[in-house]
Design an enzyme around this catalytic site. Structure first.
Site, PDB file in Angstrom:
ATOM      1  N   LYS A 175       0.857  -1.179   0.000  1.00 38.32           N
ATOM      2  CA  LYS A 175       0.000   0.000   0.000  1.00 38.32           C
ATOM      3  C   LYS A 175       0.896   1.233   0.000  1.00 38.32           C
ATOM      4  O   LYS A 175       1.960   1.233   0.620  1.00 38.32           O
ATOM      5  CB  LYS A 175      -0.897   0.033   1.243  1.00 38.32           C
ATOM      6  CG  LYS A 175      -1.661   1.343   1.435  1.00 38.32           C
ATOM      7  CD  LYS A 175      -2.367   1.411   2.779  1.00 38.32           C
ATOM      8  CE  LYS A 175      -2.980   2.792   3.003  1.00 38.32           C
ATOM      9  NZ  LYS A 175      -3.665   2.912   4.298  1.00 38.32           N
ATOM     10  N   GLU A 220      -8.219  12.135  12.877  1.00 41.93           N
ATOM     11  CA  GLU A 220      -7.440  10.954  13.247  1.00 41.93           C
ATOM     12  C   GLU A 220      -6.496  11.240  14.408  1.00 41.93           C
ATOM     13  O   GLU A 220      -5.527  11.992  14.268  1.00 41.93           O
ATOM     14  CB  GLU A 220      -6.639  10.439  12.050  1.00 41.93           C
ATOM     15  CG  GLU A 220      -5.929   9.135  12.331  1.00 41.93           C
ATOM     16  CD  GLU A 220      -5.614   8.344  11.069  1.00 41.93           C
ATOM     17  OE1 GLU A 220      -5.086   7.228  11.194  1.00 41.93           O
ATOM     18  OE2 GLU A 220      -5.903   8.836   9.971  1.00 41.93           O
ATOM     19  N   GLU A 407     -11.641  10.999  -4.388  1.00 34.62           N
ATOM     20  CA  GLU A 407     -11.511  10.959  -2.929  1.00 34.62           C
ATOM     21  C   GLU A 407     -10.716  12.156  -2.420  1.00 34.62           C
ATOM     22  O   GLU A 407     -11.057  12.758  -1.394  1.00 34.62           O
ATOM     23  CB  GLU A 407     -10.834   9.664  -2.489  1.00 34.62           C
ATOM     24  CG  GLU A 407     -10.691   9.550  -0.971  1.00 34.62           C
ATOM     25  CD  GLU A 407     -10.145   8.209  -0.516  1.00 34.62           C
ATOM     26  OE1 GLU A 407      -9.332   8.199   0.428  1.00 34.62           O
ATOM     27  OE2 GLU A 407     -10.540   7.177  -1.108  1.00 34.62           O
TER      28      GLU A 407
END
Length: 420
Positions: A175, A220, A407
């Protein structure tokens, strides 16, 4: 030879209720950390600790420990955010040209659980008059900023995603998180507290922060350390909110069942657990993520809780955790190299740690997301204050370049709307 730490005099006392913290900080150089109206703001500078990549200076963690050990602290309130406190923002990459910094304000005003306080901080050896206790200053006039294409265009971003997919297919990484930028300006003399206020009002469940020109609203939590307990919130996997109630339910359900997003989220959770486990005697995370609703997006989220096994400070854990798979990728070192190769800009503090630490080592730190960097020291009166906003997306096998671009557009929305 490392210079000795100054001896700071710190005094915290309780004050009457404070309705709005932001008027107590500077309009041009705000220092703020708030959530749902609680938090701390600072004014003036009693001391700074700065780290530039490649300059050979000792880690900020060691220098902060020495500064805290030398301080003379009187704290009559004893709540998180009282006593000796530094606001911090750290560069994402060790090779970044942007400095990492801890700022100890001269004055801090805080609020938590219905109680309010003021902290004054000065160098014992400084014979100058102390910075006066700041009265709340009304917000300046409304202003609007401009943002346009940055160094990474929309087309360039999709090409970078394709290159990342090739790296994944070749086994270089599992990733990688790729970001893009928007660049523009705001008027010279703009009251930057207005941006922080807009973000805190529109996104109350996030951490609104302002440190050394970095202003944003992060959902976050990287790590919170309080009295030997630690918590973190991992976010990875995103879907846009639906246009109506039915579409919104479908968007949430689709995210919760998306194999691509669940894989991306698992990478991120594993990286946090692996970083924290050596420092804890108990550590737990939910077996499956939940969907976290924000005004513009749904996120897959997992909360992590634990108990410290030793004397690690919040900054020690920040150093161990950063960068997580949620903002870099996995394996971490390989993902950083792919980022350096494919992003045509220096991220600076975007996706780096931002937060605060106190004299005992407790603190709250988030990941600097949904944010913009204002170049406060390079202001041209005619051109205004330069600003760069950032947003990114996690790329895994099966990612679609156009979907990832969309996104990033959704993630830009908080800062773009607040600048309008």
């Amino acid at each position: 030879m490392t210079p000795s730490a100054p001896r700071l005099r710190v005094e915290t006392r309780e004050i009457d209720a404070v309705e709005d913290l932001l008027p107590y900080t500077s309009p041009s150089h705000p220092l703020a950390w708030t959530r749902k109206g609680d938090g701390i703001v600072g004014f003036g500078v009693a001391h700074t600790l700065v780290h530039h990549a490649g300059h050979g200076t000792p880690p900020l963690t060691d220098r902060w420990s020495r500064l805290a050990a030398a301080a003379d602290v009187r704290d009559d309130v004893d709540l998180p955010g009282t006593g000796l406190v530094a606001f911090g923002t750290l560069a994402f990459d060790d090779d970044s040209a942007r400095r990492s910094i801890l700022i100890v304000p001269s004055v801090i005003v805080g609020r938590r659980g219905g109680r309010a306080w003021i902290t004054t901080i000065s160098d014992v050896a400084d014979t100058r008059d102390p910075v006066p206790v700041r009265l709340p200053e009304p917000y300046g006039p409304h202003w609007a900023g401009t943002l346009g294409p940055g160094e990474q265009t929309a087309g360039g971003y999709m090409e970078s995603v394709r290159a990342a997919l090739q790296a994944i297919a070749a086994g270089e990484v599992g990733k990688v998180v790729l970001a893009r930028d928007l660049r523009g300006s705001v008027p010279a003399g703009a009251d930057l507290r207005r941006l922080a206020r807009a973000l805190s009002q529109d996104y109350p469940d996030t951490w609104t922060f302002a440190v050394d020109g970095l202003i944003g609203a992060s959902p976050e939590t990287l790590v919170t350390v309080r009295g030997g307990s630690i918590t973190a919130r991992v976010l990875a996997g995103t879907a846009s909110r639906g246009a109506d109630a039915d579409a919104d339910v479908a968007a949430s359900a689709g995210l919760a069942s998306s194999a691509k997003d669940l894989d991306e989220h698992e990478f991120a959770v594993r990286s946090v657990l692996a970083a924290l486990r050596p420092h804890t005697r108990a550590l737990a995370a939910a077996e499956a993520p939940f969907t976290l609703k924000l005004p513009n997006v749904w996120h897959l989220a997992t909360d992590v809780e634990g108990e410290l096994a030793g004397a690690a400070s919040a900054l020690d854990l920040v150093r161990e955790l950063h960068p997580t798979a949620a903002v870099a990728g996995t394996p971490t070192a390989a993902a950083i190299e792919v980022i350096r190769r494919l992003e045509p800009f220096d991220r600076g503090r975007y996706a780096g740690p931002v937060g605060w630490i106190d004299g005992t080592g407790d603190g709250e730190w988030a990941i600097a997301l949904r944010c913009a960097q204002f170049d406060l020291d390079a202001t041209d009166t005619a051109a205004g204050i330069a600003v760069t906003a950032y947003a990114g997306a996690g790329i895994v096998a099966g990612s679609d370049p156009e979907t990832e671009l969309l996104e990033t557009r959704v993630k830009f929305r908080p800062i773009v709307d607040a600048l309008a």
